[in-house]
Design a protein around this motif. Structure first.
Motif, PDB file in Angstrom:
ATOM      1  N   GLN A 321       0.824  -1.213   0.000  1.00 38.11           N
ATOM      2  CA  GLN A 321       0.000   0.000   0.000  1.00 38.11           C
ATOM      3  C   GLN A 321       0.857   1.262   0.000  1.00 38.11           C
ATOM      4  N   PHE A 322       1.925   1.252   0.783  1.00 32.63           N
ATOM      5  CA  PHE A 322       2.814   2.406   0.941  1.00 32.63           C
ATOM      6  C   PHE A 322       4.232   1.912   0.682  1.00 32.63           C
ATOM      7  N   PRO A 323       4.722   2.044  -0.534  1.00 32.16           N
ATOM      8  CA  PRO A 323       5.967   1.382  -0.941  1.00 32.16           C
ATOM      9  C   PRO A 323       7.177   1.741  -0.078  1.00 32.16           C
ATOM     10  N   VAL A 324       8.118   0.821  -0.016  1.00 31.22           N
ATOM     11  CA  VAL A 324       9.379   1.039   0.686  1.00 31.22           C
ATOM     12  C   VAL A 324      10.240   1.964  -0.160  1.00 31.22           C
ATOM     13  N   ILE A 325      10.399   3.208   0.292  1.00 28.51           N
ATOM     14  CA  ILE A 325      11.146   4.215  -0.457  1.00 28.51           C
ATOM     15  C   ILE A 325      11.996   5.021   0.524  1.00 28.51           C
ATOM     16  N   LYS A 326      13.301   4.944   0.382  1.00 31.89           N
ATOM     17  CA  LYS A 326      14.193   5.655   1.289  1.00 31.89           C
ATOM     18  C   LYS A 326      14.064   7.162   1.139  1.00 31.89           C
ATOM     19  N   LYS A 327      13.991   7.663  -0.081  1.00 27.01           N
ATOM     20  CA  LYS A 327      14.094   9.103  -0.315  1.00 27.01           C
ATOM     21  C   LYS A 327      12.911   9.902   0.209  1.00 27.01           C
ATOM     22  N   ILE A 328      11.828   9.237   0.551  1.00 23.05           N
ATOM     23  CA  ILE A 328      10.749   9.928   1.256  1.00 23.05           C
ATOM     24  C   ILE A 328      10.462   9.227   2.589  1.00 23.05           C
ATOM     25  N   TRP A 329      11.369   8.342   2.994  1.00 19.50           N
ATOM     26  CA  TRP A 329      11.370   7.706   4.320  1.00 19.50           C
ATOM     27  C   TRP A 329       9.970   7.193   4.669  1.00 19.50           C
ATOM     28  N   THR A 330       9.417   6.385   3.783  1.00 18.19           N
ATOM     29  CA  THR A 330       8.052   5.893   3.983  1.00 18.19           C
ATOM     30  C   THR A 330       7.939   5.062   5.256  1.00 18.19           C
ATOM     31  N   SER A 331       6.727   4.957   5.776  1.00 18.96           N
ATOM     32  CA  SER A 331       6.492   4.205   7.016  1.00 18.96           C
ATOM     33  C   SER A 331       6.899   2.742   6.857  1.00 18.96           C
ATOM     34  N   SER A 332       6.662   2.177   5.699  1.00 19.92           N
ATOM     35  CA  SER A 332       7.079   0.795   5.448  1.00 19.92           C
ATOM     36  C   SER A 332       8.599   0.684   5.476  1.00 19.92           C
ATOM     37  N   TYR A 333       9.284   1.690   4.955  1.00 19.55           N
ATOM     38  CA  TYR A 333      10.748   1.732   4.984  1.00 19.55           C
ATOM     39  C   TYR A 333      11.252   1.796   6.417  1.00 19.55           C
ATOM     40  N   VAL A 334      10.575   2.565   7.264  1.00 14.57           N
ATOM     41  CA  VAL A 334      10.949   2.654   8.676  1.00 14.57           C
ATOM     42  C   VAL A 334      10.912   1.273   9.335  1.00 14.57           C
ATOM     43  N   LEU A 335       9.854   0.517   9.067  1.00  6.28           N
ATOM     44  CA  LEU A 335       9.722  -0.804   9.689  1.00  6.28           C
ATOM     45  C   LEU A 335      10.756  -1.791   9.143  1.00  6.28           C
ATOM     46  N   VAL A 336      10.978  -1.769   7.831  1.00 10.92           N
ATOM     47  CA  VAL A 336      11.962  -2.681   7.249  1.00 10.92           C
ATOM     48  C   VAL A 336      13.364  -2.365   7.775  1.00 10.92           C
ATOM     49  N   ALA A 337      13.756  -1.092   7.698  1.00  8.31           N
ATOM     50  CA  ALA A 337      15.090  -0.708   8.157  1.00  8.31           C
ATOM     51  C   ALA A 337      15.221  -0.888   9.668  1.00  8.31           C
ATOM     52  N   GLY A 338      14.167  -0.544  10.412  1.00 13.02           N
ATOM     53  CA  GLY A 338      14.202  -0.724  11.862  1.00 13.02           C
ATOM     54  C   GLY A 338      14.286  -2.188  12.247  1.00 13.02           C
TER      55      GLY A 338
END
Length: 437
Positions: A321-338
């Motif tokens: 729903q909300f793609p993993v994108i570093k350059k806009i620090w998406t919420s999904s990216y936060v969970l994956v990186a975290g």
């Protein structure tokens, strides 16, 4: 955090508030290791011996173009995560020792100094306005630390969990449901729109890849033309997450002053700072877990790894729903990186602070104890590889390329540069020279 834990010592209770966890310093050093020269070492190795393995490793040490996740996309959020872990120990000690007011003073002082260092890192006043970047890597770290530190001082862990979830869900809601103008802010698209509008000069400017970044040019006609095209777009859309085609990038275009790193927007812009604070809070939760004396070490490691795996899975599910994108620090990216950060912390903590296997990580501790110093030094020198070229560049590099293997000269420069970086941080460590903000 208190004074340096010397190599080989055995803390009686690894996670007390008054002791420094070597695993955290080593993990911070591991993170910085890839920035100060290991990435160029792998790239040089790939150029010298282009195999499927080296190609894969080299690709992982480059950021994903937009959507997706490479290993290099973990470096920045891992550092922010570690900032969260560290502030639990440092602020707890300050609060218990001299009170919350002093902790707040420290948060304000350190946040401001880090932010100013970020401006210095990006060039400071070396160029005239607007060729100055106000939001960058250190600036984001400063803001994440500042807000996470304030929240830590005023809210209990259970409330912090709710705040963290609220930041992630709220950011997703803003990005998904707030209408934006139906225009993609990329050079190629602005060039196309300018061509359609009969503005050949602007079209040519943005079509030329080497034309100056118009956000750095005072009274730039090209920037004014892009603003005109943006304002003339009356159609509104929602739920867009493309490059230059999302709420975060559009807010940067309209309101972020100074130089934008990606011409029209910045990967460390205004709105995407919100989920970066959540990344720091995930580190706070990990720090609280490590400091908890009611849990044994095995349980702590187990929790870090399980929570990490859960974060990775949840992040990739949210990706639909909300793609993993570093350059806009998406919420999904936060969970994956975290999630990956928590798993790494669990592994480092288990090996270094529980098993006491420390000899192998000492060079990483050297880096981790002076991470900001080495980061600034690399910036000022233009990279340690640049210094390495003074030793094995020129004819020596040509000799290696001709007599050993094509590309070996570049590899030698990378190796020497990395060794110089290790020598520098070891020297600082031995002399007990540490940059404290």
């Amino acid at each position: 955090m208190t004074s340096l834990t010397q190599p080989g010592t055995t803390p009686a209770a690894p996670a007390t508030a008054g002791q420094r966890l070597m695993s955290v310093d080593a993990l911070r050093g591991f993170d910085m290791f890839w920035i100060i020269g290991a990435d160029s070492l792998v790239a040089a190795l790939n150029r010298m011996s282009h195999t499927p393995v080296t190609s894969f490793l080299a690709s992982q040490l480059e950021h994903a173009d937009w959507e997706g996740f490479h290993f290099y996309d973990l470096i920045f959020p891992l550092f922010v995560f570690i900032v969260g872990v560290s502030l639990v120990f440092s602020l707890t000690r300050t609060i218990e020792g001299v009170g919350r007011a002093e902790a707040l003073k420290r948060i304000f002082r350190r946040g401001i100094l880090l932010f100013l260092l970020g401006i210095f890192y990006s060039g400071g006043f070396s160029s005239p306005w607007p060729d100055m970047r106000l939001m960058g890597v250190l600036n984001r770290i400063a803001l994440a630390y500042f807000f996470a530190g304030l929240l830590f001082c005023f809210f209990r862990p259970r409330a912090l969990v709710g705040i963290c979830a609220g930041l992630l869900v709220g950011y997703c809601a803003l990005m998904s449901f707030v209408p934006i103008r139906d225009i993609q802010l990329t050079r190629s698209n602005i060039a196309r729109l300018a061509e359609q509008a009969g503005d050949g000069e602007t079209a040519a400017y943005f079509a030329e890849r080497n034309s100056p970044n118009p956000s750095t040019v005072k009274n730039s006609p090209a920037w004014a033309a892009a603003q005109k095209l943006f304002s003339a777009t009356t159609n509104r859309v929602t739920g867009k997450f493309g490059k230059g085609y999302n709420l975060s990038d559009h807010i940067d275009f309209q309101y972020l002053p100074g130089k934008k790193y990606d011409t029209f927007f910045d990967p460390e812009g205004f709105l995407s700072t919100i989920p970066a604070v959540a990344t720091c809070l995930l580190g706070v939760f990990a720090g609280l877990l490590l400091k908890n004396q009611t849990l044994d070490d095995r349980r702590k490691v187990f929790c870090l790894i399980i929570f990490g795996l859960a974060g990775v899975v949840a992040g990739w599910l949210w990706n639909f729903q909300f793609p993993v994108i570093k350059k806009i620090w998406t919420s999904s990216y936060v969970l994956v990186a975290g999630g990956y950060s928590a798993i790494l912390l669990g592994a480092f903590y288990w090996v270094i602070d529980v098993w006491q296997k420390r000899a192998w990580c000492q060079p990483l501790v050297w880096i981790g104890m002076n991470s900001i110093t080495i980061y600034l030094t690399k910036n000022i020198l233009g990279g340690f590889g640049r210094v390495g070229a003074r030793f094995v560049g020129g004819d020596i590099k040509s000799f290696f390329d001709a007599r050993v293997a094509s590309g070996f000269g570049e590899l030698a420069i990378s190796i020497i540069g990395l060794l110089l970086a290790f020598w520098f941080v070891r020297f600082l460590y031995q002399k007990k020279i540490f940059l404290r903000l």
